[in-house]
Design a protein around this motif. Structure first.
Motif, PDB file in Angstrom:
ATOM      1  N   ASN A 183       0.931  -0.812   0.552  1.00 59.84           N
ATOM      2  CA  ASN A 183       0.375  -0.197   0.241  1.00 59.84           C
ATOM      3  C   ASN A 183       0.846   1.227  -0.471  1.00 59.84           C
ATOM      4  O   ASN A 183       1.394   1.632   0.903  1.00 59.84           O
ATOM      5  CB  ASN A 183      -1.146  -0.333   1.068  1.00 59.84           C
ATOM      6  CG  ASN A 183      -1.952   1.108   1.074  1.00 59.84           C
ATOM      7  OD1 ASN A 183      -1.120   2.148   1.741  1.00 59.84           O
ATOM      8  ND2 ASN A 183      -2.781   0.516   1.176  1.00 59.84           N
ATOM      9  N   ILE A 184       0.796   1.994  -1.372  1.00 61.63           N
ATOM     10  CA  ILE A 184       1.456   2.970  -1.221  1.00 61.63           C
ATOM     11  C   ILE A 184       0.628   4.515  -1.036  1.00 61.63           C
ATOM     12  O   ILE A 184      -0.083   4.410  -2.260  1.00 61.63           O
ATOM     13  CB  ILE A 184       2.822   2.793  -2.332  1.00 61.63           C
ATOM     14  CG1 ILE A 184       3.750   2.435  -2.551  1.00 61.63           C
ATOM     15  CG2 ILE A 184       3.238   4.688  -2.604  1.00 61.63           C
ATOM     16  CD1 ILE A 184       4.629   2.173  -3.329  1.00 61.63           C
ATOM     17  N   GLU A 185       0.708   4.732  -0.710  1.00 60.58           N
ATOM     18  CA  GLU A 185      -0.775   6.510  -0.532  1.00 60.58           C
ATOM     19  C   GLU A 185       0.618   7.548  -1.241  1.00 60.58           C
ATOM     20  O   GLU A 185       1.316   8.106   0.495  1.00 60.58           O
ATOM     21  CB  GLU A 185      -0.936   6.856   0.824  1.00 60.58           C
ATOM     22  CG  GLU A 185      -2.311   5.219   1.076  1.00 60.58           C
ATOM     23  CD  GLU A 185      -3.779   5.964   1.512  1.00 60.58           C
ATOM     24  OE1 GLU A 185      -4.011   6.259   1.271  1.00 60.58           O
ATOM     25  OE2 GLU A 185      -3.628   4.689   1.963  1.00 60.58           O
ATOM     26  N   LEU A 193       2.637   9.806  -8.220  1.00 61.81           N
ATOM     27  CA  LEU A 193       3.724   9.074  -8.012  1.00 61.81           C
ATOM     28  C   LEU A 193       4.745   7.864  -9.079  1.00 61.81           C
ATOM     29  O   LEU A 193       3.699   8.242 -10.023  1.00 61.81           O
ATOM     30  CB  LEU A 193       3.466   7.455  -7.105  1.00 61.81           C
ATOM     31  CG  LEU A 193       4.025   5.916  -6.954  1.00 61.81           C
ATOM     32  CD1 LEU A 193       4.909   6.498  -6.819  1.00 61.81           C
ATOM     33  CD2 LEU A 193       2.562   5.002  -6.789  1.00 61.81           C
ATOM     34  N   ASP A 227      -1.974  -1.731  -3.637  1.00 65.10           N
ATOM     35  CA  ASP A 227      -3.554  -0.513  -3.780  1.00 65.10           C
ATOM     36  C   ASP A 227      -2.150   0.535  -4.177  1.00 65.10           C
ATOM     37  O   ASP A 227      -1.033   1.332  -3.058  1.00 65.10           O
ATOM     38  CB  ASP A 227      -3.619   0.047  -2.443  1.00 65.10           C
ATOM     39  CG  ASP A 227      -5.122  -1.340  -2.231  1.00 65.10           C
ATOM     40  OD1 ASP A 227      -4.960  -1.841  -3.494  1.00 65.10           O
ATOM     41  OD2 ASP A 227      -5.426  -1.562  -1.311  1.00 65.10           O
ATOM     42  N   LEU A 228      -2.396   1.796  -5.050  1.00 65.01           N
ATOM     43  CA  LEU A 228      -1.034   2.693  -5.527  1.00 65.01           C
ATOM     44  C   LEU A 228      -1.844   4.336  -5.051  1.00 65.01           C
ATOM     45  O   LEU A 228      -3.204   4.416  -6.354  1.00 65.01           O
ATOM     46  CB  LEU A 228      -0.655   2.130  -7.000  1.00 65.01           C
ATOM     47  CG  LEU A 228       0.280   1.764  -6.826  1.00 65.01           C
ATOM     48  CD1 LEU A 228       1.488   1.243  -7.738  1.00 65.01           C
ATOM     49  CD2 LEU A 228       1.250   1.380  -5.459  1.00 65.01           C
ATOM     50  N   THR A 276      -3.028   8.048  -5.313  1.00 65.90           N
ATOM     51  CA  THR A 276      -2.116   8.978  -5.086  1.00 65.90           C
ATOM     52  C   THR A 276      -3.201  10.285  -5.687  1.00 65.90           C
ATOM     53  O   THR A 276      -3.897  10.596  -6.109  1.00 65.90           O
ATOM     54  CB  THR A 276      -1.293   8.984  -5.453  1.00 65.90           C
ATOM     55  OG1 THR A 276      -0.578  10.777  -6.424  1.00 65.90           O
ATOM     56  CG2 THR A 276      -1.819   8.659  -7.716  1.00 65.90           C
ATOM     57  N   LEU A 320      -0.492   8.954 -11.346  1.00 65.74           N
ATOM     58  CA  LEU A 320       0.345   7.719 -11.374  1.00 65.74           C
ATOM     59  C   LEU A 320       0.942   7.539 -12.340  1.00 65.74           C
ATOM     60  O   LEU A 320       0.151   6.857 -13.178  1.00 65.74           O
ATOM     61  CB  LEU A 320      -0.519   7.108 -11.012  1.00 65.74           C
ATOM     62  CG  LEU A 320      -0.259   5.549 -10.050  1.00 65.74           C
ATOM     63  CD1 LEU A 320       0.217   5.667  -9.259  1.00 65.74           C
ATOM     64  CD2 LEU A 320      -1.704   5.156  -9.527  1.00 65.74           C
ATOM     65  N   LEU A 362       3.113   4.559 -14.733  1.00 60.81           N
ATOM     66  CA  LEU A 362       4.022   4.094 -14.010  1.00 60.81           C
ATOM     67  C   LEU A 362       4.703   3.014 -15.970  1.00 60.81           C
ATOM     68  O   LEU A 362       3.886   3.043 -16.251  1.00 60.81           O
ATOM     69  CB  LEU A 362       3.120   1.965 -13.485  1.00 60.81           C
ATOM     70  CG  LEU A 362       2.512   2.789 -12.288  1.00 60.81           C
ATOM     71  CD1 LEU A 362       1.233   1.330 -11.659  1.00 60.81           C
ATOM     72  CD2 LEU A 362       3.098   3.179 -11.276  1.00 60.81           C
ATOM     73  N   LEU A 415      -5.700   1.497  -9.204  1.00 66.61           N
ATOM     74  CA  LEU A 415      -4.490   1.782  -9.167  1.00 66.61           C
ATOM     75  C   LEU A 415      -5.458   3.527  -9.109  1.00 66.61           C
ATOM     76  O   LEU A 415      -6.264   3.592  -9.904  1.00 66.61           O
ATOM     77  CB  LEU A 415      -4.204   2.111 -11.085  1.00 66.61           C
ATOM     78  CG  LEU A 415      -3.454   1.079 -10.776  1.00 66.61           C
ATOM     79  CD1 LEU A 415      -2.570   0.903 -12.392  1.00 66.61           C
ATOM     80  CD2 LEU A 415      -2.087   0.567  -9.829  1.00 66.61           C
TER      81      LEU A 415
END
Length: 195
Positions: free
Chosen positions: A19-21, A26, A42-43, A45, A49, A51, A64
């Motif tokens: 989990n990156i918030e 990002l 879970d990404l 922002t 985002l 990627l 995402l």
């Protein structure tokens, strides 16, 4: 952190969830990857985002979630190198925005996206897909919106699932010169619905 950039030769591997918030944006470069052993990824922002890496959840769901604050600024851009993409092996793939990305669209990618080496026109697009998305029997939901571009643009790669997995693409553009959804590559489901 307000913004975070992963652009180094390290992979993120977890036996559990990832989990990156982020408050703002990002960016994950093409030399890193995310892998879980069935864990959720879970990404999230408040901005965009972006990627350029591979994601493999081995059965876990992947979400995402850009534009978490729903101010209309912050899209999703996926452009992975050969062999990259998102694979869930039965988990769901959700791309969207706001507090409920399954039911709310992304915002739009900013004009500053031009500084990245991206073929085609990504500025103003809600969700720009240039890679393979393979849910392997899971469901895929992509929701994007834009007032100055295409809501969802797929310009490379394949969006696919198998079995009864469904694919839902809901794009909206308020621009008179653009479309809600623009598909120029493959999309495939077996026994599931395509909406």
């Amino acid at each position: 952190f307000d913004a975070l950039s992963f652009d180094y030769a390290n992979d993120l591997t977890s036996q559990g969830m990832v989990n990156i918030e982020m408050v703002d944006e990002l960016f994950m470069g093409d030399t890193s990857s995310i892998t879980t052993n069935g864990g959720v990824i879970d990404l999230i922002t408040g901005g965009s985002l972006i990627l350029d890496n591979s994601i493999d959840s081995n059965g876990g769901n992947v979400t995402l979630n850009s534009d978490r604050d729903a101010d209309g600024m912050g899209g999703v851009m996926l452009e992975f190198e050969s062999g990259g993409g998102i694979r869930t092996s039965g988990g769901n793939i959700v791309i969207g925005g706001g507090s409920d990305p399954l039911n709310n669209p992304t915002g739009a990618l900013p004009q500053s996206i031009a500084k990245l080496d991206q073929p085609g026109n990504a500025q103003g697009v809600g969700a720009h897909i240039r890679t393979d998305l393979d849910a392997g029997g899971g469901n895929i939901s992509i929701r994007g919106t834009s007032n100055d571009g295409v809501g969802i643009r797929q310009s490379a790669g394949t969006i696919a699932t198998s079995g009864t997995g469904t694919i839902t693409l809901i794009g909206e553009s308020t621009s008179a010169n653009d479309h809600g959804v623009s598909l120029s590559s493959g999309i495939s489901t077996v026994d599931g619905d395509l909406d």
